[in-house]
Design a protein around this motif. Structure first.
Motif, PDB file in Angstrom:
ATOM      1  N   ARG A 590      47.873  49.023  28.853  1.00  0.00           N
ATOM      2  CA  ARG A 590      47.340  49.812  29.955  1.00  0.00           C
ATOM      3  C   ARG A 590      47.517  49.027  31.252  1.00  0.00           C
ATOM      4  O   ARG A 590      47.268  47.816  31.282  1.00  0.00           O
ATOM      5  N   PRO A 591      47.954  49.675  32.309  1.00  0.00           N
ATOM      6  CA  PRO A 591      48.247  48.953  33.554  1.00  0.00           C
ATOM      7  C   PRO A 591      47.096  48.079  34.032  1.00  0.00           C
ATOM      8  O   PRO A 591      47.311  46.940  34.458  1.00  0.00           O
ATOM      9  N   GLU A 592      45.864  48.602  33.949  1.00  0.00           N
ATOM     10  CA  GLU A 592      44.743  47.796  34.431  1.00  0.00           C
ATOM     11  C   GLU A 592      44.520  46.570  33.549  1.00  0.00           C
ATOM     12  O   GLU A 592      44.107  45.507  34.018  1.00  0.00           O
ATOM     13  N   ARG A 593      44.819  46.730  32.240  1.00  0.00           N
ATOM     14  CA  ARG A 593      44.676  45.609  31.309  1.00  0.00           C
ATOM     15  C   ARG A 593      45.730  44.534  31.604  1.00  0.00           C
ATOM     16  O   ARG A 593      45.422  43.342  31.659  1.00  0.00           O
ATOM     17  N   VAL A 594      46.972  44.950  31.797  1.00  0.00           N
ATOM     18  CA  VAL A 594      48.047  44.009  32.105  1.00  0.00           C
ATOM     19  C   VAL A 594      47.757  43.288  33.418  1.00  0.00           C
ATOM     20  O   VAL A 594      47.933  42.068  33.540  1.00  0.00           O
ATOM     21  N   ARG A 595      47.293  44.018  34.395  1.00  0.00           N
ATOM     22  CA  ARG A 595      47.003  43.418  35.702  1.00  0.00           C
ATOM     23  C   ARG A 595      45.893  42.373  35.579  1.00  0.00           C
ATOM     24  O   ARG A 595      45.992  41.273  36.135  1.00  0.00           O
ATOM     25  N   GLN A 596      44.847  42.710  34.836  1.00  0.00           N
ATOM     26  CA  GLN A 596      43.727  41.782  34.674  1.00  0.00           C
ATOM     27  C   GLN A 596      44.160  40.507  33.953  1.00  0.00           C
ATOM     28  O   GLN A 596      43.877  39.390  34.402  1.00  0.00           O
ATOM     29  N   LYS A 597      44.865  40.671  32.812  1.00  0.00           N
ATOM     30  CA  LYS A 597      45.265  39.503  32.028  1.00  0.00           C
ATOM     31  C   LYS A 597      46.317  38.677  32.762  1.00  0.00           C
ATOM     32  O   LYS A 597      46.348  37.448  32.642  1.00  0.00           O
ATOM     33  N   SER A 598      47.177  39.329  33.527  1.00  0.00           N
ATOM     34  CA  SER A 598      48.183  38.596  34.297  1.00  0.00           C
ATOM     35  C   SER A 598      47.516  37.770  35.386  1.00  0.00           C
ATOM     36  O   SER A 598      47.901  36.617  35.635  1.00  0.00           O
ATOM     37  N   GLN A 599      46.520  38.356  36.048  1.00  0.00           N
ATOM     38  CA  GLN A 599      45.794  37.621  37.092  1.00  0.00           C
ATOM     39  C   GLN A 599      45.132  36.381  36.497  1.00  0.00           C
ATOM     40  O   GLN A 599      45.180  35.294  37.076  1.00  0.00           O
ATOM     41  N   GLU A 600      44.538  36.535  35.324  1.00  0.00           N
ATOM     42  CA  GLU A 600      43.905  35.387  34.672  1.00  0.00           C
ATOM     43  C   GLU A 600      44.946  34.325  34.316  1.00  0.00           C
ATOM     44  O   GLU A 600      44.705  33.119  34.487  1.00  0.00           O
ATOM     45  N   ALA A 601      46.098  34.761  33.805  1.00  0.00           N
ATOM     46  CA  ALA A 601      47.145  33.810  33.424  1.00  0.00           C
ATOM     47  C   ALA A 601      47.655  33.042  34.637  1.00  0.00           C
ATOM     48  O   ALA A 601      47.889  31.826  34.567  1.00  0.00           O
ATOM     49  N   ILE A 602      47.829  33.732  35.759  1.00  0.00           N
ATOM     50  CA  ILE A 602      48.316  33.068  36.973  1.00  0.00           C
ATOM     51  C   ILE A 602      47.285  32.067  37.485  1.00  0.00           C
ATOM     52  O   ILE A 602      47.621  30.932  37.854  1.00  0.00           O
ATOM     53  N   ASN A 603      46.021  32.464  37.498  1.00  0.00           N
ATOM     54  CA  ASN A 603      44.966  31.542  37.943  1.00  0.00           C
ATOM     55  C   ASN A 603      44.908  30.305  37.061  1.00  0.00           C
ATOM     56  O   ASN A 603      44.786  29.175  37.550  1.00  0.00           O
ATOM     57  N   ASN A 604      44.991  30.513  35.746  1.00  0.00           N
ATOM     58  CA  ASN A 604      44.962  29.369  34.822  1.00  0.00           C
ATOM     59  C   ASN A 604      46.158  28.454  35.047  1.00  0.00           C
ATOM     60  O   ASN A 604      46.033  27.224  35.013  1.00  0.00           O
ATOM     61  N   TRP A 605      47.320  29.064  35.265  1.00  0.00           N
ATOM     62  CA  TRP A 605      48.533  28.266  35.471  1.00  0.00           C
ATOM     63  C   TRP A 605      48.436  27.443  36.756  1.00  0.00           C
ATOM     64  O   TRP A 605      48.784  26.261  36.773  1.00  0.00           O
ATOM     65  N   LEU A 606      47.959  28.046  37.818  1.00  0.00           N
ATOM     66  CA  LEU A 606      47.805  27.314  39.078  1.00  0.00           C
ATOM     67  C   LEU A 606      46.828  26.156  38.924  1.00  0.00           C
ATOM     68  O   LEU A 606      47.035  25.064  39.471  1.00  0.00           O
ATOM     69  N   GLN A 607      45.777  26.383  38.147  1.00  0.00           N
ATOM     70  CA  GLN A 607      44.788  25.327  37.948  1.00  0.00           C
ATOM     71  C   GLN A 607      45.350  24.206  37.082  1.00  0.00           C
ATOM     72  O   GLN A 607      45.196  23.019  37.409  1.00  0.00           O
ATOM     73  N   GLU A 608      46.011  24.555  35.977  1.00  0.00           N
ATOM     74  CA  GLU A 608      46.533  23.535  35.067  1.00  0.00           C
ATOM     75  C   GLU A 608      47.626  22.700  35.715  1.00  0.00           C
ATOM     76  O   GLU A 608      47.727  21.494  35.473  1.00  0.00           O
TER      77      GLU A 608
END
Length: 732
Positions: A590-608
């Motif tokens: 679902r688009p909203e699901r992909v958007r949410q999980k992608s945002q989390e992945a990007i934030n985690n990547w920037l932090q790591e």
């Protein structure tokens, strides 16, 4: 179909799935369920730690005097080829993820002769091991030749014959001036030990002779150092190629970490968008070393599926005469007087590149194709023996590798072209390749230390990824099969002499390329046509030293659709066949699901990676359009060909087995200095474990002009360090 219709260059009708995925219902559901065929009772923790994709803080002290690591971003191509993780989950099970660092061979016998690293022979048939004396054993040296086809009978390629015999001189440093020989030891007429050896004859001396040599040539008999003549630097570049059968780039990364580390230190460049053109070794190696041959023009360009005809890419049913093929090593030897070597681990006596199978080639060369041709040696190795990692109580592949090493050392001051190809370690699986890791790394380091790499293009490559092991059934395995290892190190002075060609090369390693491009690149080196104006390159392929377009497609690089890794739009793919009643673990897109999980992945990547020191995480905004990508069904199902039209139709009802999805999205943000930045991220969704991860690193589309680089890491290094550049931003 009319064959004459095939012969024109008009674009054919594209096969099913060529432009978009065919689904069972023209009206997709409001959201899509992704299926993965596993035990439905298996629990999956959505927050499961994903050690495969663990990121580390990046180095942010890059400065503008250093060479960019990403001068062209792989996401900035029309072909969206996948960049899979080195350790993907579906290739991490015990069946395909085994690690074996060292190989121990059972000591069934003690050697009665051995070679040093320069190819000198020592016969020691008396003192076998401490306190044991071998008595009454006499050894002989049998020089062997063969492995060539009789042009009248068409036989002989699988036969070797002794042509000269010497009584072995014991405990001396012997030079056997031949490429192949046996040491045979007997006691009272009974064979007690025998082993084949590969020499490297001095072409300036009488062949098939035996001489006793000094142990140390740099000292006089009393240990005084002698002056040596100055080394002569050749006026032409050389080519040294070593290939490993069935080895993908990422598989090489997994199993050869010390070698990869050494290669990075020595300046090797890996090609990330390199896509094979055909199925097996012959059709993938022919275009590299021979390019276009006249026989391909006699074939129709397209097959019955409408895609490129494999016989047009490289003839496979023409019984080619290998003597007539204009291999690059043949050109280098005949036109430029360079030394040449063909060193192929044939694996069985009736096999061999460019000599087998019978419907592709006449059975063998009728004369030596190179100065050093080792078929006779390998016939002796595989005589009454099925290949394995150990022979004569040793890892036999180290001896094969030493030929590549000795050839580079012997001719480092003479122009040369050498091709070494390993079959036995990797043809079925990648596990045993790892046992050569530290040995190959040390050999590379030694070649560099002695200057043997200075004037050569050194290439470490494969024909294709693994085609036979259990990994072929996985998503990552299908991709790896189509994206083989290709790594190139250029001569030391290449960048200084040919800066334009070098700049193109750095960009092209991140673009879609194939075997014909490698041929044109090698031909540039062989003919020394770099730096020349108005160079006419005949035949298919574009040299890596030229400006390769970023809008290439698989058709442009002569790759058929079932081998094409350019991903396609899968946004409307249900991934489930209506005829398949099994239960699957599912995830949704679902688009909203992909958007949410992608945002989390990007934030985690920037932090790591600690890039949140540069990019303000709270300012991230994913743009409206998100592209959903994955490989085409022919690739995922591992099609070897498209000429079975029934199977092509079956793809419409088969489950597409999309274990991984890739989402590309534009993301805007502000930097810590308040400047606007726009990036193209690719997020990988691993369906089985419901994980979302950032792939590679994002492509910077817009950044402050003085700091723009395609790489976010390099852009942030500039922003944080404040160095200046004049590069104009590449606004999409």
């Amino acid at each position: 179909m009319n064959q004459n219709k095939h012969r024109n260059d008009a674009e054919p009708t594209k096969p099913a799935f060529f432009s978009k995925t065919v689904v069972d219902d023209d009206k997709p559901p409001p959201y899509v369920h992704l299926a993965y065929n596993v035990d439905p009772d298996l629990e999956h923790d959505e927050n499961e730690l994903n050690d495969v994709h663990h990121n580390q803080p990046v180095y942010l002290n890059y400065n503008d005097t250093e060479e960019s690591l990403i001068s062209h971003h792989p996401f900035d191509n029309t072909c969206k080829f996948p960049i899979i993780a080195t350790y993907p989950e579906d290739l991490s099970s015990y069946r395909v993820g085994e690690r074996l660092r060292r190989l121990k061979c059972e000591n069934k016998e003690f050697p009665m002769a051995s070679q040093d690293s320069e190819g000198y022979l020592y016969v020691h048939n008396h003192w076998e091991h401490f306190k044991n004396i071998t008595t009454d054993v006499k050894c002989k040296i049998l020089i062997i030749e063969g492995g060539l086809r009789n042009p009248i009978t068409n036989k002989g390629k699988d036969v070797f014959t002794p042509v000269k015999v010497y009584d072995a001189i014991v405990n001396k440093r012997l030079w056997i001036n031949a490429d192949s020989y046996l040491v045979r030891c007997e006691r009272e007429g009974e064979l007690v030990w025998e082993k084949p050896f590969a020499g490297m004859r001095d072409v300036n001396k009488l062949k098939n002779t035996m001489t006793v040599e000094k142990d140390v040539n740099s000292l006089n008999p009393y240990g005084l150092k002698l002056r040596k003549a100055p080394e002569i630097v050749p006026d032409r570049y050389s080519v040294d190629v070593i290939g490993f059968d069935s080895t993908a780039r990422t598989m090489f990364f997994r199993h050869m970490p010390r070698t990869v580390d050494t290669m990075n230190k020595l300046g090797y460049h890996f090609l990330y968008g390199y896509n094979k053109v055909g199925d097996n070794s012959e059709i993938n190696l022919g275009p590299i070393f021979a390019g276009d041959i006249p026989e391909h023009k006699l074939q129709p360009k397209f097959d019955i599926s409408g895609d490129l005809n494999m016989d047009w890419i490289f003839p496979q049913h023409s019984k080619l005469n290998p003597d007539n093929i204009q291999f690059l090593w043949k050109l280098m030897k005949e036109k430029y007087g360079c030394r040449t070597m063909l060193n192929e681990d044939i694996s069985r006596k009736f096999y061999g590149l460019f000599t087998y199978p019978a419907y592709e080639y006449l059975p063998g060369f009728t004369e030596l194709p190179t100065d050093h041709y080792y078929r006779a040696y390998y016939l002796a190795v595989y005589n009454k023996w099925k290949y394995g990692p150990c022979k004569n109580s040793e890892q036999v592949q180290r001896e094969f590798l030493d030929l590549w090493y000795r050839f580079g050392q012997k001719y480092k001051n003479i122009c040369h072209f050498g091709f070494t190809f390993f079959t036995t370690l990797t043809h079925e699986s990648g596990l045993l390749l790892e046992t050569l890791d530290e040995y190959l790394a040390s050999r590379l380091a030694q070649l560099n230390m002695t200057g043997a790499l200075d004037n050569s293009l050194s290439m470490i490559m494969s024909d294709h990824g693994n085609r036979l092991g259990p990994q072929q059934y996985t998503f990552s395995g299908r991709v790896e099969e189509r994206m083989p290892l290709m790594a190139i190190r250029l001569p030391n002075d290449f960048a200084r002499k040919y800066p334009t060609e070098y700049a193109h090369f750095l960009k092209n390693k991140f673009k879609l390329t194939s075997n014909f491009d490698i041929h044109q690149t090698l031909k540039d080196i062989v003919t020394m046509r770099m730096g020349q104006k108005n160079v006419v390159r005949e035949g298919r392929g574009l040299s890596l030293f030229t400006d390769i377009p970023k809008d290439r497609t698989c058709r442009d690089v002569h790759v058929v659709y079932n081998f094409c890794t350019c991903m396609i739009d899968r946004s409307n793919d249900t991934n489930v066949s209506p005829q398949d009643k099994r239960k699957y673990v599912v995830g949704d897109t679902r688009p909203e699901r992909v958007r949410q999980k992608s945002q989390e992945a990007i934030n985690n990547w920037l932090q790591e990676t600690e890039l949140n020191k540069c990019v303000n995480s709270t300012s991230l905004e994913i743009k409206d359009k998100i592209n959903t990508l994955s490989v085409n069904p022919y690739v995922r199902h591992g099609f070897r060909k498209q000429t079975n039209l029934t199977n092509n139709e079956n793809l419409k009802i088969w489950r597409h087995k999309l274990d991984y999805f890739y989402y590309e999205m534009e993301v805007s943000a502000t930097t810590v200095s308040g400047d606007a930045i726009s990036m193209l991220f690719r997020i990988e969704q691993e369906v089985k474990r419901k994980l979302f991860n950032v792939v590679f690193e994002p492509f910077v589309q817009i950044a402050p002009q003085q700091c723009y680089r395609p790489s976010l890491i390099e852009t942030c290094s500039c922003l944080l360090k404040g160095f200046k550049q004049t590069t104009v931003p590449n606004i999409k």
